[in-house]
Write an enzyme that holds these catalytic residues in place. Structure first.
Site, mmCIF file in Angstrom:
data_model
loop_
_atom_site.group_PDB
_atom_site.id
_atom_site.type_symbol
_atom_site.label_atom_id
_atom_site.label_comp_id
_atom_site.label_asym_id
_atom_site.label_seq_id
_atom_site.Cartn_x
_atom_site.Cartn_y
_atom_site.Cartn_z
ATOM 1 N N LEU A 9 9.543 2.945 -4.047
ATOM 2 C CA LEU A 9 10.840 2.569 -3.493
ATOM 3 C C LEU A 9 11.337 1.231 -4.005
ATOM 4 O O LEU A 9 12.551 0.991 -4.030
ATOM 5 C CB LEU A 9 10.763 2.533 -1.958
ATOM 6 C CG LEU A 9 10.478 3.858 -1.260
ATOM 7 C CD1 LEU A 9 10.414 3.660 0.254
ATOM 8 C CD2 LEU A 9 11.523 4.901 -1.618
ATOM 9 N N ALA A 44 7.218 16.034 1.862
ATOM 10 C CA ALA A 44 7.134 17.199 0.991
ATOM 11 C C ALA A 44 7.026 16.741 -0.460
ATOM 12 O O ALA A 44 7.431 15.632 -0.806
ATOM 13 C CB ALA A 44 8.353 18.100 1.169
ATOM 14 N N GLY A 76 0.840 -1.196 0.000
ATOM 15 C CA GLY A 76 0.000 0.000 0.000
ATOM 16 C C GLY A 76 0.868 1.236 0.000
ATOM 17 O O GLY A 76 1.682 1.432 -0.896
ATOM 18 N N LYS A 101 3.654 24.468 0.206
ATOM 19 C CA LYS A 101 5.106 24.576 0.042
ATOM 20 C C LYS A 101 5.404 25.370 -1.220
ATOM 21 O O LYS A 101 5.068 24.945 -2.318
ATOM 22 C CB LYS A 101 5.733 23.182 -0.062
ATOM 23 C CG LYS A 101 7.209 23.183 -0.430
ATOM 24 C CD LYS A 101 7.691 21.784 -0.743
ATOM 25 C CE LYS A 101 9.102 21.818 -1.341
ATOM 26 N NZ LYS A 101 9.562 20.461 -1.718
ATOM 27 N N TYR A 152 28.418 31.799 -11.006
ATOM 28 C CA TYR A 152 27.979 32.817 -11.949
ATOM 29 C C TYR A 152 28.806 32.754 -13.236
ATOM 30 O O TYR A 152 30.027 32.588 -13.186
ATOM 31 C CB TYR A 152 28.145 34.228 -11.363
ATOM 32 C CG TYR A 152 27.481 34.454 -10.035
ATOM 33 C CD1 TYR A 152 26.144 34.089 -9.826
ATOM 34 C CD2 TYR A 152 28.179 35.045 -8.989
ATOM 35 C CE1 TYR A 152 25.532 34.332 -8.605
ATOM 36 C CE2 TYR A 152 27.570 35.283 -7.755
ATOM 37 C CZ TYR A 152 26.255 34.914 -7.569
ATOM 38 O OH TYR A 152 25.647 35.136 -6.362
#
Length: 501
Positions: free
Chosen positions: A337, A52, A12, A80, A460
């Site tokens: 997973l 998240a 599940g 978020k 940069y």
């Protein structure tokens, strides 16, 4: 009339129930093509600490017909707008290094893009890149949500993701799936019966289950896919050495307002996440288990959090970082997973489940599956994982930290990703743009996201071009948009109170 095939998902959690909901809607909304069952163990808990998401998961929830406010209430969710990275480089003028990676960049350049204008006008001397090109970086300073009072579900002033309790979310998805017609079986699968490159059945202590198609959502164990091929894993340990985590749940202090962003703070041998739910904070230390013991990691985490923390729950995890060489073998597909794992720095866990399920929708059918279809699925999934691996490595390889061996080695990891060293050399002389990454497998992190990390980590490019007075115009326009966004958005607390969160 063709008989519906049996499709059984073993496991599940988010992987099993997201896949069940999606495939049921995709294949069975008009006519039943698959009889879908989920076998979920009452004894084996889900990992449930990845709380998240990236912003694109909104499109999945919306497409599945989930009520956004109810999803958030049931999952103790918050919004978020991005991730605040702290301490990933040496301090700057005595201050801890910080940058913000939001989900948006404002397109304000007319003759020249805003990124080039920001660099050519040397605005890095006065502000962070994210502050110069995005609204979200300014919203979070006032703890503003991305929502205006009249924002529709799944829409906001800027793109956003979620913080969700993974266990509660899985339970909510399970209810939704059952209501939509998915068959729920509570049992613990302990044995797999392979036959001729396929799985013929899976067994518990007293029951045997057959199916035409099996989906492995058994987590890191990969119980089903492992039964078909043992040597089927490619490790990312050389690129991403963090292989363990200690996760804590702790109470919010009195009067605490949940933050509408994730925080990722680098420590001695990894980094700490801090994710505010409406009911508590989830936090944890992702670290290199070859350099720290679990006890040392937990001590370092607790020292970072401070003595005032009231810890509700502690859990130590071993993370298997990498992915399958082959996700689809015979009649078995590994999702979640069981298929692979990228460390949770950019919250890609649910995103990869979403990608796997959606791709399966276009590759699976009710007839005989041709091998080229499996090959295409496997090639694409491998591409997704390689692309995300490169983006995560980018966060590490730009560091100038040299205080531990972990960080000294992190600066060398660009060489583990094909072409990244060359790209970084190129980006010393020009901005990172879409065409530099085109032809790959980017799914959510594009050139805009790369620029937030590159310039947040002070990589940069040396641009040579003269600009007139109009070069400052995009930034004046941005400040106008910032003020408009601040005026029209609710605070995060107001939004959560409005949905009953």
């Amino acid at each position: 009339m063709q008989t519906a095939k049996k499709l059984t998902i073993v496991g599940g959690g988010a992987a099993g129930w997201m896949t069940a909901i999606y495939l049921n809607k995709y294949f069975n909304s008009q006519q039943k093509n698959f009889a879908i069952s989920v076998i979920e163990s009452p004894d084996i808990g889900i990992i449930g600490v990845g709380e998240a998401t990236v912003h694109s998961i909104r499109y999945f929830f919306a497409a599945m017909g989930l009520d956004e406010a109810e999803l958030m209430r049931r999952s103790h969710g918050t919004l978020k707008t991005g991730i605040l990275f702290r301490n990933w480089m040496q301090p700057v003028q005595g201050q801890m290094h910080e940058y913000f990676h939001p989900f948006e960049q404002q397109q304000l350049g007319q003759d020249i893009d805003i990124s080039s204008s920001w660099l050519l006008t040397a605005r890095y001397k006065q502000e962070r890149y994210d502050e110069g090109v995005s609204l979200s970086a300014h919203l979070i300073k006032s703890l503003k949500s991305p929502k205006a009072e009249r924002s529709l579900p799944y829409q906001g002033v800027v793109p956003y993701g979620y913080h969700l309790d993974a266990v509660l979310m899985a339970r909510y998805l399970r209810e939704h799936a059952i209501d939509a017609g998915v068959n729920y079986i509570e049992d613990t699968i302990s044995r797999v019966i392979p036959s001729g490159g396929n799985i013929s059945a899976v067994c518990s202590g007293s029951n045997t289950y057959t199916a035409d198609v099996f989906i492995d959502a058994t987590g890191f164990s990969g119980l089903l896919i492992e039964s078909l091929q043992k040597d089927n894993w490619q490790s990312f340990a050389n690129a991403l050495p963090c292989n363990r985590a200690v996760a804590l749940q702790r109470e919010h202090g009195e009067g605490y307002t949940p933050k509408p962003y994730t925080t990722a703070t680098a420590l001695s041998n990894g980094w700490v996440w801090q994710i505010d739910l409406s009911s508590r904070q989830g936090t944890g230390y992702v670290y290199d288990g070859n350099r720290l013991t679990p006890e040392q990691a937990e001590q370092e985490l607790r020292e970072f959090l401070g003595p005032e923390s009231k810890v509700l729950k502690t859990r130590h995890l071993h993370m298997k970082v990498g992915c399958r060489k082959t996700f689809w073998l015979g009649n078995c597909i590994a999702i979640g997973l069981s298929g692979g794992f990228i460390e949770p720095l950019e919250s890609t866990g649910l995103h990869l489940i979403n990608l796997g399920a959606r791709l399966l929708g276009t590759h699976l059918n009710n007839g005989v599956i041709a091998q080229p279809v499996r090959d295409a699925y496997n090639k694409t999934m491998n591409g997704f994982y390689d692309d995300l691996k490169q983006f995560i490595v980018l966060h590490y390889c730009l560091t100038n930290r040299d205080d531990t061996e972990f960080w000294r080695n992190a600066a060398k990891t660009a060489a583990t990703c094909d072409g990244l060293v060359e790209k970084l050399a190129l980006w010393q002389h020009k901005i990172c743009e879409y065409h530099d990454l085109a032809g790959g497998f980017a799914t959510t992190f594009t050139d805009e996201n790369y620029r937030f990390v590159l310039y947040g980590m002070q990589h940069y490019p040396a641009l040579q071009m003269q600009l007139g007075d109009a070069a400052q115009k995009p930034f004046s326009l941005l400040q106008q948009r910032v003020q408009q966004a601040l005026n029209m958005t609710m605070t995060h607390q107001q939004y959560l109170a409005g949905i009953g969160g």
